[in-house]
Design a protein around this motif. Structure first.
Motif, PDB file in Angstrom:
ATOM      1  N   ASN A  23       0.816  -1.209   0.000  1.00 35.31           N
ATOM      2  CA  ASN A  23       0.000   0.000   0.000  1.00 35.31           C
ATOM      3  C   ASN A  23       0.853   1.265   0.000  1.00 35.31           C
ATOM      4  N   GLY A  53      -4.251  -0.688   6.532  1.00 36.88           N
ATOM      5  CA  GLY A  53      -3.953  -0.631   5.098  1.00 36.88           C
ATOM      6  C   GLY A  53      -4.320   0.721   4.510  1.00 36.88           C
ATOM      7  N   VAL A 105      -1.748   3.740   2.813  1.00 40.67           N
ATOM      8  CA  VAL A 105      -1.883   4.467   1.547  1.00 40.67           C
ATOM      9  C   VAL A 105      -1.645   5.956   1.775  1.00 40.67           C
TER      10      VAL A 105
END
Length: 533
Positions: free
Chosen positions: A33, A154, A158
Motif C-alpha cells: 500500500n 492498510g 496508503v
C-alpha cells in the motif's frame, strides 16, 4: 465433502501466536500500500536519472499493477493448494529481492522488469495474509474486529506513502522509496516460519494451467482496456479489442471452472448472496474512493502548489478516518445494526463527504476540508470492513485464498474503472471550460488545454503576466472538473449504498463457520447455508 479437499482438524492457536500472525500480516499490508503512492513521488527523480521514454514511463508506472491484477486469482488458488504460509514466505523473499533490484536499477528496462517481479510477489501477499487471518481467528466477532483493524491500517498506509516517500526523496535518491521494503520483509522472514500457522485444509487438486492462462488473459485484457480508456478515451480501437479479449477469456474461464473436478476457483461461491454482494459492493466502493484520492493529490500539488510532502501530510486525515471507521466503528456497529445497514450507512456518509467537496475552491481554508476528509474516510472504512469480513466469513477456510483473491481482483478492477471514468469526467470538464487568454502559441495552447499539469509546465516558459493568466484559467477549470467528478462519486456511492442494503440484507451479524461439507448445489444454485442467501 468435496473429494478434492483433504480435511484435517485445526488445533486452536494461542493468543500470542494469533496476534503474532496478525502483526506479520499487518507488516505485509503496509508495504504494497505504501508502494502504491511511493512511485508517483519518485517518477520525476528517476526520470532525471534513467531518462526513460514516454512509453517506458507508462510501463514503469503500470507494470506492477498489471502483473498484480493478472495473477491474484492464480496465486489465491496456488495458496489453497500448497499452503498460504509457504506461498507467503516465498513471495516475501521475491518481494525483498525485487525491491532491491528496483532501488538500484541501472536502466529503465531493468526497472520495468523489477516492477513486474514486484507484481508477481505482491499477488502472493494479500490473499495469503487474509487467508492466514481467517485460519488463525476462528471466533466470528474477533475476526471481524481483526479484519477492521487490518484494512484500517492498510488505508492508513496508503496515506503514509506520500509522506514517507516525500521525506526520503528530500534527502536520498529515488531508489530509497523501494529499499525500505527490504528490512520489513527481512523481519517477516525472521518471524514467519515460527509464528505463522500452516494451512490444514488444503485443496489437493492439481493447478489447471489452462485456467491460469485464461484468468490472466481475461483480467489483463480488462485492466489494460480500462487504463487505456483513461488516457485516450473509450472510443479507441485497442480499448475495444482489449476489452473484448478480456471478456471472452473470462467467459471461457468461468465455463471451464464449472466443468473441472478441481477448479482454480469455485465459481459456485457467487451463488452465495453474502459473497457476491460483498465483492460487488467492495468493487464499486473502490471505484468511488480511488479516483477522488488522485484528484486531491493533483489539487494539492498542482492547483495549490504544495510540495509532495505537504500534500501527503494534508491527505492523512482521510486515511486516519478510514482506520478509525474500519477498526473502531465497524465491529460494534455490525452487532448493533447488522452488516447491510453498516455498509450502506458508511457509503452514504462518504457520499455526503464527496458532495461537500463540490464546495471546495482555491481559496478554501485547509482546516475546512479536514472534517470532510475524516468523515469520508470513516464511511469508507466502515463499508470496506463489512465487505472484506463478509467475503472471508462466507466461504470455507480451505477456499479463503481464492475468495480473497477474487475480492482483491475486484478491488483492482474497481480502482482502475474509477480512475478511467471519473478521470475522464474531470478531463472533459477541464477541456470544455478552460478559458485561455489570446496570443498563446499553438503548441502552448494545446498543452494547456490537455491538462492542468500541461498548463503549469507551459506557463513556466511564458512571460509572467501571460503565465499567470494561463495558470489561473487552468486552475479554475480544474476545480470545475473536480466538482463534477466529486458529485459523480457522491451519486455513485449513494447507489452502491442502496445496492449494499439489498444484497447484504439477509447476511447475519455473526456468520457461522462454513465448511466444504456444506456445498452449493451445482444444479439448483441454492446453498444449504440459508442464512447467507
Amino acid at each position: 465433502m468435496n473429494p478434492s479437499t483433504a480435511r484435517t482438524d485445526t488445533v486452536p492457536f494461542s493468543n500470542t501466536r494469533k496476534w503474532g500472525t496478525f502483526g506479520i500480516c499487518v507488516l505485509l499490508v503496509l508495504v504494497p500500500n505504501i508502494d502504491l503512492t511511493a512511485l508517483n513521488q519518485a517518477v520525476p527523480h528517476l526520470t532525471a536519472d534513467l531518462h526513460p521514454s514516454a512509453t517506458q514511463i507508462l510501463w514503469i508506472a503500470d507494470a506492477y499493477g498489471f502483473v498484480l491484477a493478472g495473477l491474484l486469482i492464480t496465486m489465491g488458488g496456488v495458496g489453497d493448494r500448497i499452503g498460504h504460509k509457504k506461498l507467503l514466505l516465498t513471495g516475501t523473499v521475491l518481494f525483498a529481492a525485487a525491491s532491491a533490484v528496483t532501488a538500484y536499477a541501472p536502466t529503465a528496462e531493468m526497472l520495468i522488469a523489477a516492477r513486474a517481479a514486484l507484481g508477481v510477489a505482491g499477488a502472493t501477499l494479500m490473499p495469503s495474509a487474509l487467508a492466514l487471518i481467517r485460519q488463525a481467528f476462528t471466533d466470528p466477532k474477533e475476526r471481524t474486529t481483526v479484519v477492521g483493524i487490518f484494512f484500517g491500517i492498510g488505508g492508513l498506509a496508503v496515506g503514509l506513502g506520500p509522506v514517507i516517500s516525500g521525506a526520503l526523496l528530500a534527502h536520498f535518491w529515488w531508489g530509497s522509496v523501494f529499499l525500505i521494503n527490504v528490512p520489513i520483509m527481512a523481519l517477516v522472514l525472521a518471524a514467519g516460519p515460527f509464528v505463522l500457522p500452516e494451512s490444514r485444509n488444503l485443496v489437493t487438486g492439481r493447478l489447471d494451467l489452462v485456467s491460469v492462462l485464461l484468468s490472466v488473459t481475461g483480467i489483463l485484457g480488462l485492466v489494460y482496456a480500462i487504463k487505456e480508456a483513461a488516457v485516450d478515451g473509450f472510443g479507441q480501437t485497442e480499448v475495444g479489442a482489449s476489452a473484448l479479449i478480456g471478456v471472452a477469456a473470462l467467459v471461457v474461464f468461468v465455463r471451464r471452472q464449472t466443468r473441472l473436478a478441481d477448479p482454480l476457483i469455485d465459481v459456485r461461491l457467487f451463488r452465495r448472496g453474502a459473497f457476491t454482494g460483498a465483492v460487488s459492493t467492495n468493487m464499486f466502493a473502490m471505484f468511488a474512493l480511488v479516483a477522488q484520492s488522485l484528484i486531491f493529490s493533483l489539487f494539492f500539488q498542482l492547483a495549490l502548489g504544495w510540495s509532495p510532502l505537504k500534500a501527503g501530510l494534508a491527505g492523512l486525515p482521510g486515511a486516519a478516518g478510514a482506520m478509525i471507521g474500519g477498526a473502531a466503528l465497524a465491529p460494534p456497529l455490525i452487532g448493533a445494526l447488522g452488516r447491510a445497514r453498516v455498509a450502506a450507512s458508511g457509503l452514504l456518509v462518504s457520499a455526503v463527504s464527496f458532495a461537500g467537496f463540490a464546495l471546495v475552491g482555491l481559496d478554501t481554508e485547509y482546516l475546512m476540508m479536514v472534517p470532510l476528509m475524516v468523515v469520508g474516510g470513516l464511511g469508507m472504512g466502515m463499508a470496506m470492513t463489512v465487505t472484506a469480513d463478509t467475503v472471508l466469513a462466507s466461504v470455507p477456510k480451505e477456499r479463503s485464498g481464492a475468495a480473497s483473491a477474487i475480492s482483491e481482483t475486484a478491488n483492482e478492477l474497481g480502482a482502475a474503472l474509477g480512475m478511467a471514468v471519473l478521470g475522464s469526467v474531470l478531463n472533459a470538464v477541464y477541456q470544455n471550460t478552460i478559458d485561455l487568454p489570446e496570443g498563446l502559441p499553438a503548441g502552448a495552447e494545446h498543452a494547456a488545454k490537455d491538462s492542468l499539469a500541461g498548463a503549469v509546465e507551459t506557463a513556466a516558459a511564458l512571460p509572467a503576466q501571460l503565465a499567470a493568466q494561463v495558470t489561473g484559467a487552468a486552475k479554475a477549470a480544474f476545480v470545475d472538473g473536480m466538482h463534477v467528478s466529486m458529485m459523480c462519486s457522491a451519486a455513485f456511492a449513494g447507489l452502491v449504498a442502496v445496492s449494499a442494503l439489498i444484497t447484504l440484507r439477509n447476511v447475519p451479524k455473526v456468520i457461522p463457520e462454513i465448511t466444504d461439507e456444506e456445498p452449493v448445489s451445482a444444479t439448483s444454485g441454492k446453498s444449504d447455508i440459508t442464512l447467507l442467501d
